[in-house]
Design a protein around this motif. Structure first.
Motif, PDB file in Angstrom:
ATOM      1  N   ALA A 185    -107.475 -46.373 -36.517  1.00 14.99           N
ATOM      2  CA  ALA A 185    -106.629 -46.464 -35.331  1.00 14.99           C
ATOM      3  C   ALA A 185    -105.387 -47.267 -35.670  1.00 14.99           C
ATOM      4  CB  ALA A 185    -107.399 -47.132 -34.195  1.00 14.99           C
ATOM      5  N   ALA A 186    -104.300 -46.936 -35.017  1.00 15.74           N
ATOM      6  CA  ALA A 186    -103.075 -47.709 -35.172  1.00 15.74           C
ATOM      7  C   ALA A 186    -103.104 -48.828 -34.132  1.00 15.74           C
ATOM      8  CB  ALA A 186    -101.869 -46.811 -34.977  1.00 15.74           C
ATOM      9  N   ILE A 187    -103.181 -50.075 -34.608  1.00 13.92           N
ATOM     10  CA  ILE A 187    -103.205 -51.229 -33.706  1.00 13.92           C
ATOM     11  C   ILE A 187    -101.849 -51.917 -33.777  1.00 13.92           C
ATOM     12  CG2 ILE A 187    -104.276 -53.465 -33.214  1.00 13.92           C
ATOM     13  CD1 ILE A 187    -106.843 -52.389 -34.497  1.00 13.92           C
ATOM     14  N   LEU A 188    -101.235 -52.114 -32.619  1.00 12.18           N
ATOM     15  CA  LEU A 188     -99.948 -52.792 -32.531  1.00 12.18           C
ATOM     16  C   LEU A 188    -100.124 -54.056 -31.705  1.00 12.18           C
ATOM     17  CD1 LEU A 188     -96.884 -52.909 -33.018  1.00 12.18           C
ATOM     18  CD2 LEU A 188     -96.603 -51.505 -30.966  1.00 12.18           C
ATOM     19  N   ILE A 189     -99.822 -55.195 -32.322  1.00 10.26           N
ATOM     20  CA  ILE A 189     -99.915 -56.492 -31.652  1.00 10.26           C
ATOM     21  C   ILE A 189     -98.484 -56.983 -31.415  1.00 10.26           C
ATOM     22  CG2 ILE A 189    -100.757 -58.859 -31.830  1.00 10.26           C
ATOM     23  CD1 ILE A 189    -102.839 -57.769 -33.893  1.00 10.26           C
ATOM     24  N   ASN A 190     -98.046 -56.942 -30.162  1.00 13.32           N
ATOM     25  CA  ASN A 190     -96.697 -57.397 -29.789  1.00 13.32           C
ATOM     26  C   ASN A 190     -96.772 -58.816 -29.230  1.00 13.32           C
ATOM     27  OD1 ASN A 190     -94.544 -55.432 -30.191  1.00 13.32           O
ATOM     28  ND2 ASN A 190     -95.762 -54.111 -28.871  1.00 13.32           N
ATOM     29  N   ILE A 191     -96.034 -59.736 -29.843  1.00 16.32           N
ATOM     30  CA  ILE A 191     -95.978 -61.119 -29.376  1.00 16.32           C
ATOM     31  C   ILE A 191     -94.571 -61.366 -28.862  1.00 16.32           C
ATOM     32  CG2 ILE A 191     -96.144 -63.540 -30.068  1.00 16.32           C
ATOM     33  CD1 ILE A 191     -98.020 -62.085 -32.412  1.00 16.32           C
ATOM     34  N   ASP A 192     -94.456 -61.703 -27.580  1.00 19.69           N
ATOM     35  CA  ASP A 192     -93.159 -61.940 -26.941  1.00 19.69           C
ATOM     36  C   ASP A 192     -92.990 -63.444 -26.729  1.00 19.69           C
ATOM     37  OD1 ASP A 192     -90.762 -60.727 -25.530  1.00 19.69           O
ATOM     38  OD2 ASP A 192     -91.609 -61.975 -23.937  1.00 19.69           O
TER      39      ASP A 192
ATOM     40  N   MET B 203     -98.976 -61.785 -25.352  1.00 13.38           N
ATOM     41  CA  MET B 203     -99.326 -60.807 -26.380  1.00 13.38           C
ATOM     42  C   MET B 203     -99.819 -59.547 -25.690  1.00 13.38           C
ATOM     43  SD  MET B 203    -102.442 -60.978 -29.172  1.00 13.38           S
ATOM     44  CE  MET B 203    -101.678 -62.198 -30.236  1.00 13.38           C
ATOM     45  N   THR B 204     -99.365 -58.402 -26.194  1.00 14.35           N
ATOM     46  CA  THR B 204     -99.863 -57.105 -25.751  1.00 14.35           C
ATOM     47  C   THR B 204    -100.477 -56.413 -26.958  1.00 14.35           C
ATOM     48  OG1 THR B 204     -98.077 -56.954 -24.135  1.00 14.35           O
ATOM     49  CG2 THR B 204     -99.259 -54.932 -24.630  1.00 14.35           C
ATOM     50  N   VAL B 205    -101.693 -55.925 -26.802  1.00 16.34           N
ATOM     51  CA  VAL B 205    -102.393 -55.236 -27.886  1.00 16.34           C
ATOM     52  C   VAL B 205    -102.577 -53.777 -27.487  1.00 16.34           C
ATOM     53  CG1 VAL B 205    -104.478 -55.155 -29.308  1.00 16.34           C
ATOM     54  CG2 VAL B 205    -103.620 -57.362 -28.490  1.00 16.34           C
ATOM     55  N   SER B 206    -102.045 -52.877 -28.326  1.00 15.34           N
ATOM     56  CA  SER B 206    -102.166 -51.438 -28.075  1.00 15.34           C
ATOM     57  C   SER B 206    -102.945 -50.792 -29.206  1.00 15.34           C
ATOM     58  CB  SER B 206    -100.784 -50.783 -27.994  1.00 15.34           C
ATOM     59  OG  SER B 206    -100.016 -51.371 -26.973  1.00 15.34           O
TER      60      SER B 206
END
Length: 198
Positions: A35-42, A48-51
């Motif tokens: 799976a492609a996991i994207l961890i966005n930290i703002d 944090m948003t984890v997709s």
């Protein structure tokens, strides 16, 4: 009866295509899907948003670097995981469920320090202990190969100090057999709170 050369060639092609199709199907069944996991930290919102495969799974508060310890912005790949890491730089501080994303030692890890949702770390990205365990298990399940970490935005305005643990309190026995409590200051930012037991 022997068929014509054209018929034999057509039959050979069909057999080859059928074999290739079966091999491809077996390969898909035996190879786990990454799976492609994207961890966005703002950093401005300290969140944090984890997709996973483009679908948002989690939104959590985080704590990035305090003033003077800014968490570096940029696009990274997760490259190392440790269920329990002890920091050489910060007094042996425990960093549970660490996912490292820079070669300088920046990681996403669990923390029970106060100030979640404000920039209070020494450069790492702190999550609550439960959320860090959830993220670690997700990446472990799907693999680091497809895990990307994006740190975006500027540091929030204000002067933020890195949080440190309170002094350690130990109960010591006296020669008479009665106990007393003594507060002992330890050196370093975490005052030895997370030092490994020997």
């Amino acid at each position: 009866m022997v068929g014509s050369p054209t018929t034999r060639r057509g039959l050979g092609r069909r057999r080859w295509l059928a074999g290739a199709l079966i091999a491809a199907t077996l390969s898909m069944l035996t190879t786990p899907a990454l799976a492609a996991i994207l961890i966005n930290i703002d950093k401005p919102t300290q969140s944090m948003t984890v997709s996973v495969d483009g679908e948002v799974r989690y939104r959590w508060p985080v704590s990035t670097g305090a003033t003077g310890y800014s968490t570096p912005t940029g696009n990274y790949s997760a490259f190392r995981m440790e269920r329990m890491h002890y920091s050489d730089e910060w007094d042996g501080a425990g960093m549970p469920h660490s996912i490292f994303f820079t070669t300088r030692g920046h990681a996403i890890h669990g923390s029970n320090h106060p100030g979640m949702g404000t920039p209070r770390s020494h450069g790492c990205v702190r999550l609550s202990l439960n959320n860090a365990a959830t993220l670690y298990n997700l990446v472990e399940q799907h693999g680091m190969a497809g895990t990307k970490v994006v740190v975006a935005g500027s540091d929030p305005a204000g002067n933020w100090a890195a949080s440190s643990a309170p002094p350690a309190v130990r109960t010591l026995g006296s020669p008479e057999g009665t106990g007393y409590t003594e507060t002992r200051e330890r050196r370093g930012p975490f005052r030895g709170l997370f030092r490994r037991r020997r």
